[in-house]
Scaffold this active site. Structure first.
Site, mmCIF file in Angstrom:
data_model
loop_
_atom_site.group_PDB
_atom_site.id
_atom_site.type_symbol
_atom_site.label_atom_id
_atom_site.label_comp_id
_atom_site.label_asym_id
_atom_site.label_seq_id
_atom_site.Cartn_x
_atom_site.Cartn_y
_atom_site.Cartn_z
ATOM 1 N N HIS A 184 0.826 -1.214 0.000
ATOM 2 C CA HIS A 184 0.000 0.000 0.000
ATOM 3 C C HIS A 184 0.854 1.255 0.000
ATOM 4 C CE1 HIS A 184 -3.959 -1.963 1.216
ATOM 5 N NE2 HIS A 184 -4.026 -1.502 -0.005
ATOM 6 N N GLU A 411 0.898 -11.755 -21.672
ATOM 7 C CA GLU A 411 1.696 -11.716 -20.439
ATOM 8 C C GLU A 411 2.482 -13.003 -20.266
ATOM 9 O OE1 GLU A 411 -0.678 -9.738 -17.180
ATOM 10 O OE2 GLU A 411 -2.207 -11.050 -18.001
ATOM 11 N N ASP A 435 3.960 -9.295 -15.775
ATOM 12 C CA ASP A 435 3.924 -10.758 -15.788
ATOM 13 C C ASP A 435 4.800 -11.320 -16.900
ATOM 14 O OD1 ASP A 435 2.356 -11.781 -13.631
ATOM 15 O OD2 ASP A 435 0.654 -10.747 -14.508
ATOM 16 N N CYS A 482 0.613 -2.167 -21.170
ATOM 17 C CA CYS A 482 -0.001 -1.631 -19.955
ATOM 18 C C CYS A 482 0.748 -2.056 -18.692
ATOM 19 C CB CYS A 482 -1.471 -2.022 -19.861
ATOM 20 S SG CYS A 482 -1.715 -3.800 -19.761
HETATM 21 C C1 PEP Z 1 1.089 -6.921 -16.159
HETATM 22 O O1 PEP Z 1 1.216 -8.097 -15.799
HETATM 23 O O2 PEP Z 1 1.993 -6.263 -16.710
HETATM 24 C C2 PEP Z 1 -0.183 -6.216 -15.952
HETATM 25 C C3 PEP Z 1 -0.403 -5.034 -16.473
HETATM 26 O O3 PEP Z 1 -1.101 -6.808 -15.157
HETATM 27 P P1 PEP Z 1 -0.961 -6.873 -13.553
HETATM 28 O O4 PEP Z 1 0.197 -6.037 -13.146
HETATM 29 O O5 PEP Z 1 -2.258 -6.399 -13.015
HETATM 30 O O6 PEP Z 1 -0.739 -8.345 -13.357
HETATM 31 MG MG MG Z 2 -0.514 -9.243 -15.268
#
Ligand code: PEP
Ligand code: MG
Length: 573
Positions: A184, A411, A435, A482
């Site tokens: 957090h 991912e 990921d 992302c």
């Molecule tokens: C990622 O894995 O890069 C992603 C954007 O998803 P999260 O971080 O929510 O697993």
């Molecule tokens: Mg992810």
């Protein structure tokens, strides 16, 4: 001069003198209570209630994500299971202080054993326990020091209640000894744009008054810096402030090639800030964040309300919603099996949704209803897709339930390698570099001991991104990024060079990335990508790209984009 390594949050730089957070209260003595259990219970419940009310009031003052976090903590303070645990101990004639201490510690150990998202809530629970014990003893709650001069705060970990209400005029930066990138402290620091480094184990050595430079972009703390280092840091602080004040235009390269910059959001609460910082839509709406504390699946109506709230914030703009990504670091009680040995490789993401298809159907139905009631351009995508067959499954189902634009997240290395076939079918792809890096380098993204491997600059990761970019070009389909990599200003340029058509990140990173894109043409971005791909590791890829980037910007200077020409790759329907 000494250099300490940690995990930088954002791109900021701060200079200041250290002030350490006071040490936690000593462990209450394990002596027999002189009161009867009922009287001790009255003391304990009164203090738990006072703390819950105080946390709620702090939440109201803080607003946004902080309010949600503090409300969750307020609930912990009066959690019925904890009250039961405390009561059982009081019947053994413990004092209220000792009973609270032991009951919270037992709960905390259980959370730590679960690891991931829940493990990182342990600090929240510790903070509640400290507050209750302080209240019982009539002491002020432990908290951030408040000296007259601004300072760099060093803490073992910060409680949400403290992070949420940090006085940003006084706290120049934050260094924590514990905590990972998803604690957090990190989430709130990112949201409040606090210059921060977490998981800096060596910060134990820092003493009050030490002068430090926090360099979040490079994940280092320089202790007793030289004059030259101080001058460089000051220049970077000024340059960053100038970037934040620059007019906010659409994301684009120097030659006008459009690269829409989107926000990663976990609820509609952050939307207004993201829009103010120039987000051109949402590139990743992490819907599982809405339901982390739910024990049963949310209803279609509950979901529709949440999705409508978000879509209403972005009329006419793209909002990419990810179906529930449950598992590993973000387990959902109603979707995951808690007994998996290896949850990151288990039934998570789309696999978990497919095993409970009703939940997936309900989510997509709620999204279709929210879409019909609002003006945003809704795209949906599945998390953790690893095969072409899964792509068919998800996109067919989404289209069947009335959603027009359905894509997948890339991912998993297998999905990146099969991107050409995946993008023949999916309407778009969005690369989750967090990921993708974890699975490519076989390094648990939650584990501090292997954090050094979790570097998306690694050419193995970049090659996979390049595969997806090439597939996007071949099929004329959009490819977003992302993961956190998109928030690294220079890596963002490399990702565009590899074929990314949009970038999505925490809103606080938008200004830095926008400024960086405006420094390079598409041809230069492709050259930077080529150079990074040829390197033999993450550090050399970063260094090689930095050297070339420097040669471009020092000869031409960073000018604002001129014409906006190449549009984002279109959806072929
Ligand atoms: C990622 O894995 O890069 C992603 C954007 O998803 P999260 O971080 O929510 O697993
Ligand atoms: Mg992810």
């Amino acid at each position: 001069m000494m250099e300490l390594q940690g995990i930088g949050i954002g791109q900021g730089v701060a200079i200041g003198r250290v002030l350490r957070m006071p040490e936690p209260l000593p462990e209450p003595a394990d002596t027999r209570s002189t009161l009867d259990p009922a009287a001790e219970l009255a003391r304990a419940t009164a203090s738990m209630h006072t703390v819950a009310e105080d946390l709620e009031a702090r939440g109201v003052r803080a607003g946004g994500t902080a309010q949600e976090v503090l409300e969750a903590q307020a609930m912990m303070a009066e959690d019925p299971t904890l009250v039961e645990e405390v009561t059982a101990r009081l019947h053994k004639h413990q004092t209220a202080e000792r009973a609270v201490f032991e009951a919270f510690a037992a709960f905390r150990d259980q959370l730590l054993a679960m690891g991931g998202y829940l493990g990182e809530r342990a600090a929240d629970l510790d903070d509640v326990a400290q507050r209750v014990i302080s209240d019982l003893g009539g002491f002020p709650a432990p908290g951030v020091p408040d000296p007259a001069e601004p300072f760099v705060l060093v803490a073992r970990d910060l409680a949400p209640a403290d992070t949420a209400l940090l006085n940003l005029e006084k706290v120049l930066g934050l260094i924590t000894i514990d905590g990972g990138p998803t604690s957090h402290t990190a989430i709130l620091a990112r949201e409040k744009s606090i210059v921060a480094i977490v998981g800096t184990h060596a910060a134990l050595q820092l003493a009050d008054g030490d002068e430090v430079i926090i360099d979040a972009a490079n994940g280092i703390v320089l202790v007793a810096p030289t004059d030259k280092q101080l001058a460089e840091a000051r220049a970077r602080i000024l340059a960053r402030a100038a970037r934040a004040l620059a007019p906010i235009g659409p994301g684009a390269l120097k030659d006008g090639t459009r690269v829409p910059l989107l926000a990663n959001l976990g609820s509609a609460d952050g939307a207004a800030k993201a829009v103010a910082l120039g987000a051109e839509g949402v590139g990743l709406f992490r819907t599982e964040f809405l339901f982390l504390d739910s024990t049963s699946a949310p209803t279609v109506t509950q979901q529709r309300e949440q999705y409508e709230r978000m879509l209403r914030e972005f009329p006419g703009q793209k909002v990419v919603v990810r179906a529930l990504d449950a598992g590993a670091d973000k387990p959902l009680a109603f979707l995951n099996d808690a007994d998996e040995e290896n949850p990151a490789l288990g039934l998570r993401g789309l696999r978990a949704l497919r095993a409970s298809e009703d939940i997936l159907r309900e989510q997509l139905t709620a999204l279709a209803e929210a879409d019909a009631a609002t003006e945003a351009d809704l795209w949906v995508m599945a998390p953790m897709v690893s095969t072409v067959e899964e792509t068919h499954y998800f996109t067919d189902l989404a289209h069947e339930l009335g959603l027009q634009t359905a894509g997948v997240m890339i991912e998993v290395p297998s999905a990146a390698l099969m991107a050409n076939l995946i993008l023949e079918y999916a309407d778009f792809a969005s690369i989750g570099t967090n990921d993708l890096t974890q699975y490519t380098l076989a390094a648990d993204r939650m584990l501090g001991s292997v954090a050094g491997f979790q570097d998306p600059w690694h050419p193995a990761v970049l090659r996979l991104v390049g595969e997806v970019g090439a597939a996007g070009r071949a099929h004329n389909k959009p490819v977003g990024v992302c993961g956190e990599a998109a928030a690294d200003p220079l890596l963002a340029v490399v990702l565009v060079g590899l074929g990314a058509t949009t970038l999505s990140m925490s809103a606080s990173a938008l200004a830095d990335v926008r400024a960086s894109l405006a420094d390079f043409t598409l041809e230069q971005a492709r050259h930077l990508a080529e150079v990074a791909l040829k390197a033999d590791g993450a550090a050399s890829a970063r260094a090689a790209a930095t050297a070339i980037a420097h040669s471009y910007t020092s000869t031409t200077g960073g000018t604002a984009p001129t014409v906006l020409t190449t549009p984002e790759r279109g959806i072929q329907k």
